[in-house]
Design a protein around this motif. Structure first.
Motif, PDB file in Angstrom:
ATOM      1  N   TYR A 203      -6.390   3.382   5.429  1.00  0.00           N
ATOM      2  CA  TYR A 203      -7.020   4.311   4.499  1.00  0.00           C
ATOM      3  C   TYR A 203      -6.067   4.727   3.388  1.00  0.00           C
ATOM      4  O   TYR A 203      -6.445   4.793   2.214  1.00  0.00           O
ATOM      5  N   GLU A 204      -4.807   4.984   3.752  1.00  0.00           N
ATOM      6  CA  GLU A 204      -3.840   5.424   2.752  1.00  0.00           C
ATOM      7  C   GLU A 204      -3.559   4.366   1.700  1.00  0.00           C
ATOM      8  O   GLU A 204      -3.224   4.688   0.555  1.00  0.00           O
TER       9      GLU A 204
ATOM     10  N   GLN B 149     -12.929   7.700   8.221  1.00  0.00           N
ATOM     11  CA  GLN B 149     -12.049   7.037   7.255  1.00  0.00           C
ATOM     12  C   GLN B 149     -11.894   5.553   7.587  1.00  0.00           C
ATOM     13  O   GLN B 149     -11.922   4.707   6.694  1.00  0.00           O
ATOM     14  N   ALA B 150     -11.731   5.232   8.871  1.00  0.00           N
ATOM     15  CA  ALA B 150     -11.620   3.827   9.270  1.00  0.00           C
ATOM     16  C   ALA B 150     -12.894   3.069   8.935  1.00  0.00           C
ATOM     17  O   ALA B 150     -12.852   1.913   8.488  1.00  0.00           O
ATOM     18  N   GLU B 151     -14.047   3.713   9.127  1.00  0.00           N
ATOM     19  CA  GLU B 151     -15.321   3.082   8.782  1.00  0.00           C
ATOM     20  C   GLU B 151     -15.436   2.869   7.276  1.00  0.00           C
ATOM     21  O   GLU B 151     -15.978   1.850   6.822  1.00  0.00           O
ATOM     22  N   ALA B 152     -14.941   3.828   6.498  1.00  0.00           N
ATOM     23  CA  ALA B 152     -14.956   3.676   5.044  1.00  0.00           C
ATOM     24  C   ALA B 152     -14.105   2.489   4.618  1.00  0.00           C
ATOM     25  O   ALA B 152     -14.467   1.735   3.703  1.00  0.00           O
ATOM     26  N   VAL B 153     -12.970   2.297   5.276  1.00  0.00           N
ATOM     27  CA  VAL B 153     -12.123   1.143   4.982  1.00  0.00           C
ATOM     28  C   VAL B 153     -12.873  -0.153   5.267  1.00  0.00           C
ATOM     29  O   VAL B 153     -12.817  -1.105   4.477  1.00  0.00           O
ATOM     30  N   LEU B 154     -13.604  -0.193   6.379  1.00  0.00           N
ATOM     31  CA  LEU B 154     -14.396  -1.394   6.695  1.00  0.00           C
ATOM     32  C   LEU B 154     -15.388  -1.702   5.583  1.00  0.00           C
ATOM     33  O   LEU B 154     -15.550  -2.865   5.193  1.00  0.00           O
ATOM     34  N   SER B 155     -16.061  -0.680   5.092  1.00  0.00           N
ATOM     35  CA  SER B 155     -17.056  -0.918   4.040  1.00  0.00           C
ATOM     36  C   SER B 155     -16.404  -1.450   2.779  1.00  0.00           C
ATOM     37  O   SER B 155     -16.993  -2.257   2.052  1.00  0.00           O
ATOM     38  N   VAL B 156     -15.166  -1.025   2.504  1.00  0.00           N
ATOM     39  CA  VAL B 156     -14.450  -1.521   1.327  1.00  0.00           C
ATOM     40  C   VAL B 156     -14.011  -2.962   1.539  1.00  0.00           C
ATOM     41  O   VAL B 156     -14.137  -3.803   0.642  1.00  0.00           O
ATOM     42  N   LEU B 157     -13.482  -3.272   2.732  1.00  0.00           N
ATOM     43  CA  LEU B 157     -13.031  -4.635   3.002  1.00  0.00           C
ATOM     44  C   LEU B 157     -14.169  -5.636   2.890  1.00  0.00           C
ATOM     45  O   LEU B 157     -13.959  -6.790   2.506  1.00  0.00           O
TER      46      LEU B 157
END
Length: 517
Positions: free
Chosen positions: A394-395, A374-382
């Motif tokens: 994430y939340e 989830q933290a990695e997914a947040v990085l990809s979004v940022l």
């Protein structure tokens, strides 16, 4: 090896953030030999540093004295007796980490050369006495490794907080200050803010590479006229100490990275990894990952900053480098706002392109791999078109994560640029209109025509006219059509605006009542 390293040297090298003395009945000039993780079935070693997990047995101290053990390291109260030192280990440091740190330090630390200070604290006091100002010696993670203790030398809150927290407090100018010191080959005056005392600083180097810094605070009296020369000598004297410290730290980092990687991949025995990393299997954890927008971050530095920051707040955590990124597994369950503030502080120290993702809090350590993903997914979004800011939870990014998944799923598929979007885009290209841009503003204003017209610098009637013309191409009254257009426009990467000037008469008489966008 016995006699090469004393208990005092060991304590100074590890620092109170790792272990602190409870009792030193024989003083600090006690030789130490090897670290030993206590096993009741094994004999005790003379000069050993005994690492005792759990509650010690009642007769342990007496047995240790009889065997000539140098020190007992524990996390629990132990009765003190003459003949053996008692040390208290910080709960955030696992027994495996502590063992490796002591073992590596004993392997590389030798006696001081004639005339050379025996440790960094002695060096700091020596320099402070000669130069006339309070001294701190730091590593590249801005941790305070040693400091002078001479009385009557004026200091400020910045130094005081750095010593108490064993790290330099956050300040907006720090990145620039440290960069200036590290790129200069001699002592320079640091441009600290006016509310703090002036500082003379120099980088400590080994084989040309910076491995730390030395700082001197100028108090009520000017520093010695040859202060720069004294600091240059001090940097040379400090280099072998910092090099040995960094070597020991590197050994610990490598082992921690292996254990952390196994935890985040979900491989290995969870109980063994929990014990090695100093975490509880049934405690909630949150995973943090740090990277850089335009390339690899200095992951070692980022991991050190994370570990030091959490230690300063007495938060149990483990941090390290896994596959080129800095990860932190934080024992949490309460203050999410504090966690975010700590991460934001670390990211600010790493520069404007650093990014950090924070996963959901897992109920137990077994959920760390999911929190990491989830933290990695947040990085990809940022790092993508839907990201905002340098730190994300994430939340808080549910909508952005959904849009990113939609964009990935539709990338290269006709639906992303097909109807109804393509009908409007083709009209813009053929007639020089700007309908896509008008639609985007209208959607962003939640279909409020006057508000969207103000954004577009148009008369509301002009926008109403455009929407009627667009309705001739597609059915804007149909909610599914509107939803499809919103998604297509949000995921669209090409510009909406038509660079071709609109020809006279292209919009009809009603367009002339407003300003063309």
């Amino acid at each position: 090896m016995t006699g090469r390293v004393t208990l005092e040297m060991l304590l100074d090298s590890l620092g109170p953030e790792v272990v602190r003395p409870i009792a030193l009945p024989e003083g600090g000039d006690v030789p130490v030999s090897v670290p030993v993780i206590y096993d009741p079935a094994e004999p005790l070693n003379e000069g050993a540093v005994l690492l005792v997990a759990g509650h010690p047995q009642p007769d342990l101290v007496a047995r240790a004295v009889k065997a000539g053990v140098a020190a007992i390291v524990t996390r629990h109260a132990v009765p003190s007796e003459p003949g053996v030192a008692l040390l208290l280990a910080d709960p955030a440091v696992s027994w495996g980490q502590l063992y490796m740190l002591i073992d590596t330090m004993l392997a590389v630390v030798g006696p001081a050369a004639p005339g050379e200070p025996g440790d960094l604290f002695a060096l700091a006091n020596q320099v402070a006495a000669r130069i006339g100002g309070a001294v701190t010696i730091e590593d590249l993670a801005m941790r305070v490794l040693a400091y002078s203790t001479i009385e009557d030398q004026r200091i400020d809150d910045l130094r005081r907080d750095g010593i108490l927290g064993l790290r330099v407090p956050a300040h907006p100018t720090h990145a620039e200050e440290y960069a200036a010191v590290l790129r200069t080959g001699s002592a320079i005056w640091s441009f600290v803010p006016a509310e703090y005392l002036p500082r003379l600083a120099i980088a400590v180097r080994a084989r040309g590479d910076a491995i730390g810094t030395i700082w001197v605070v100028e108090g009520d009296r000017p520093l010695a006229p040859d202060a720069a020369e004294i600091l240059a000598e001090a940097a040379t004297a400090a280099a072998p100490h910092l090099a040995r410290f960094n070597l020991a730290a590197d050994q610990v980092r490598r082992r921690r990275a292996e254990q952390l990687g196994a935890l985040l991949r979900g491989t290995g025995q969870l109980e063994d990894l929990a014990d090695a990393l100093g975490l509880e299997p049934d405690q909630p954890v949150t995973v943090v990952v740090i990277s850089r927008h335009d390339g690899p971050v200095d992951a070692i530095h980022a991991g050190d900053l994370l570990r030091t920051a959490f230690s300063a707040y007495r938060i149990r955590a483990v941090a390290g480098v896994v596959e080129g990124r800095a990860y932190g597994v934080v024992a949490t369950g309460s203050d999410a706002a504090l966690l975010r503030r700590i991460v934001e502080d670390v990211v600010s120290r790493l520069g404007p392109d650093a990014r950090a993702g924070i996963g959901r809090t897992a109920r137990a350590l077994a959920g760390a791999p999911a929190s990491a993903r989830q933290a990695e997914a947040v990085l990809s979004v940022l790092d993508g078109p839907f990201g905002r800011g340098s730190v994300g939870r994430y939340e808080d990014l549910a909508a952005a994560l959904l849009l990113a998944e939609l964009a990935a799923a539709l990338r290269g598929r006709p639906a992303l640029i097909g109807e109804p979007l393509s009908l409007v885009a083709e009209h813009d290209a053929a007639h020089g209109t700007d309908y896509l841009h008008s639609l985007r503003a209208w959607f962003a204003a939640y279909f409020d025509v006057p508000r969207a017209a103000e954004v577009l610098s148009l008369h509301p009637n002009t926008l109403r006219y455009r929407l009627r013309r667009i309705s001739e191409l597609i059915d804007l009254d149909d909610p599914d059509t509107r939803l499809a257009l919103v998604i297509q426009l949000r995921l669209r990467r090409t510009p909406d605006r038509n660079p071709t000037p609109c020809p006279d008469g292209a919009y009809g008489d009603a367009e002339r009542h407003g300003t063309a966008d």
